[in-house]
Design a protein around this motif. Structure first.
Motif, PDB file in Angstrom:
ATOM      1  N   MET A   1      39.901  51.317  32.233  1.00  0.00           N
ATOM      2  CA  MET A   1      39.770  51.632  33.455  1.00  0.00           C
ATOM      3  C   MET A   1      37.818  50.017  33.573  1.00  0.00           C
ATOM      4  SD  MET A   1      38.531  55.020  32.244  1.00  0.00           S
ATOM      5  CE  MET A   1      36.433  55.545  33.610  1.00  0.00           C
ATOM      6  N   LEU A   2      37.562  49.224  32.583  1.00  0.00           N
ATOM      7  CA  LEU A   2      36.591  48.596  32.480  1.00  0.00           C
ATOM      8  C   LEU A   2      37.565  47.125  33.086  1.00  0.00           C
ATOM      9  CD1 LEU A   2      34.855  48.854  29.226  1.00  0.00           C
ATOM     10  CD2 LEU A   2      34.201  48.904  31.581  1.00  0.00           C
ATOM     11  N   MET A   3      38.883  47.384  33.230  1.00  0.00           N
ATOM     12  CA  MET A   3      39.288  46.653  33.665  1.00  0.00           C
ATOM     13  C   MET A   3      39.534  46.630  35.144  1.00  0.00           C
ATOM     14  SD  MET A   3      43.839  45.235  33.679  1.00  0.00           S
ATOM     15  CE  MET A   3      43.947  46.951  34.413  1.00  0.00           C
ATOM     16  N   LEU A   4      39.550  47.968  35.610  1.00  0.00           N
ATOM     17  CA  LEU A   4      39.324  47.938  36.810  1.00  0.00           C
ATOM     18  C   LEU A   4      38.407  48.085  38.241  1.00  0.00           C
ATOM     19  CD1 LEU A   4      41.885  50.991  37.071  1.00  0.00           C
ATOM     20  CD2 LEU A   4      42.646  48.745  37.847  1.00  0.00           C
ATOM     21  N   CYS A   5      37.435  47.967  36.751  1.00  0.00           N
ATOM     22  CA  CYS A   5      35.883  47.869  37.403  1.00  0.00           C
ATOM     23  C   CYS A   5      35.765  46.475  37.572  1.00  0.00           C
ATOM     24  CB  CYS A   5      34.400  48.146  36.848  1.00  0.00           C
ATOM     25  SG  CYS A   5      34.629  50.164  35.877  1.00  0.00           S
ATOM     26  N   VAL A   6      36.274  45.268  37.079  1.00  0.00           N
ATOM     27  CA  VAL A   6      35.729  44.364  37.003  1.00  0.00           C
ATOM     28  C   VAL A   6      36.735  43.797  38.439  1.00  0.00           C
ATOM     29  CG1 VAL A   6      36.629  41.857  35.986  1.00  0.00           C
ATOM     30  CG2 VAL A   6      35.912  43.148  34.539  1.00  0.00           C
ATOM     31  N   MET A   7      38.958  44.361  38.727  1.00  0.00           N
ATOM     32  CA  MET A   7      38.952  44.265  39.961  1.00  0.00           C
ATOM     33  C   MET A   7      38.218  44.808  41.125  1.00  0.00           C
ATOM     34  SD  MET A   7      42.813  44.462  37.893  1.00  0.00           S
ATOM     35  CE  MET A   7      44.002  44.144  39.577  1.00  0.00           C
TER      36      MET A   7
END
Length: 157
Positions: free
Chosen positions: A117-123
């Motif tokens: 989820m944090l990776m998707l936020c960064v993306m």
């Protein structure tokens, strides 16, 4: 969809319902992402602590092999019987061990889901969200990893 970092107060994060269109909404979103990242770092420490505590329960039952001192040699010579029976380890019971494995598995799943989820936020390629994730990771590491030395029941050399 934009594929470069930009500074904007308008972004959609993770779900259609998390649609930010104002500076106040962006500040709240960055704070929420920061807290999620901080929780991610604390979760990593908690998993390490659980593993260490599980090892600490097993560690006292394990003994070092006898040294080659004359005392141990004389004890072996004076004992009438030498037993090759396995030493009984005082490991946690099957229910306790099973429960620890279930807890570890649940924490691992939570950590992986939170990480994605944090990776998707960064993306989302929003600079403010990216900085919130980085700052949350820095704060989480800074606050939680020193606690690991205090929480660890056994120091592993």
């Amino acid at each position: 969809m934009r594929m470069t970092f930009g500074v904007s107060s308008s972004v959609t994060l993770l779900f259609d319902g998390w649609d930010v269109h104002s500076p106040a909404g962006m500040v709240l979103s960055v704070l929420l992402v920061l807290l999620l990242t901080l929780f991610y770092e604390v979760l990593k420490v908690w998993r390490v602590w659980l593993s260490a505590s599980q090892l600490a329960v097993r560690a006292p039952a394990c003994t070092a092999p006898p040294s080659m001192h004359s005392e141990s040699a004389s004890m072996l010579e004076s004992s009438p019987e030498i037993s090759l029976a396995p030493v009984e380890l005082h490991a946690p019971g099957p229910t306790n061990s099973w429960l620890l494995r279930v807890i570890q598995t649940g924490l691992h799943v939570l950590q992986v889901v939170l990480g994605y989820m944090l990776m998707l936020c960064v993306m989302s390629y929003n600079t403010w969200i990216f900085l919130g994730v980085v700052l949350g990771s820095v704060l989480g590491y800074f606050l939680s990893f020193p606690l690991l030395d205090q929480l660890q029941p056994v120091r592993l050399a």
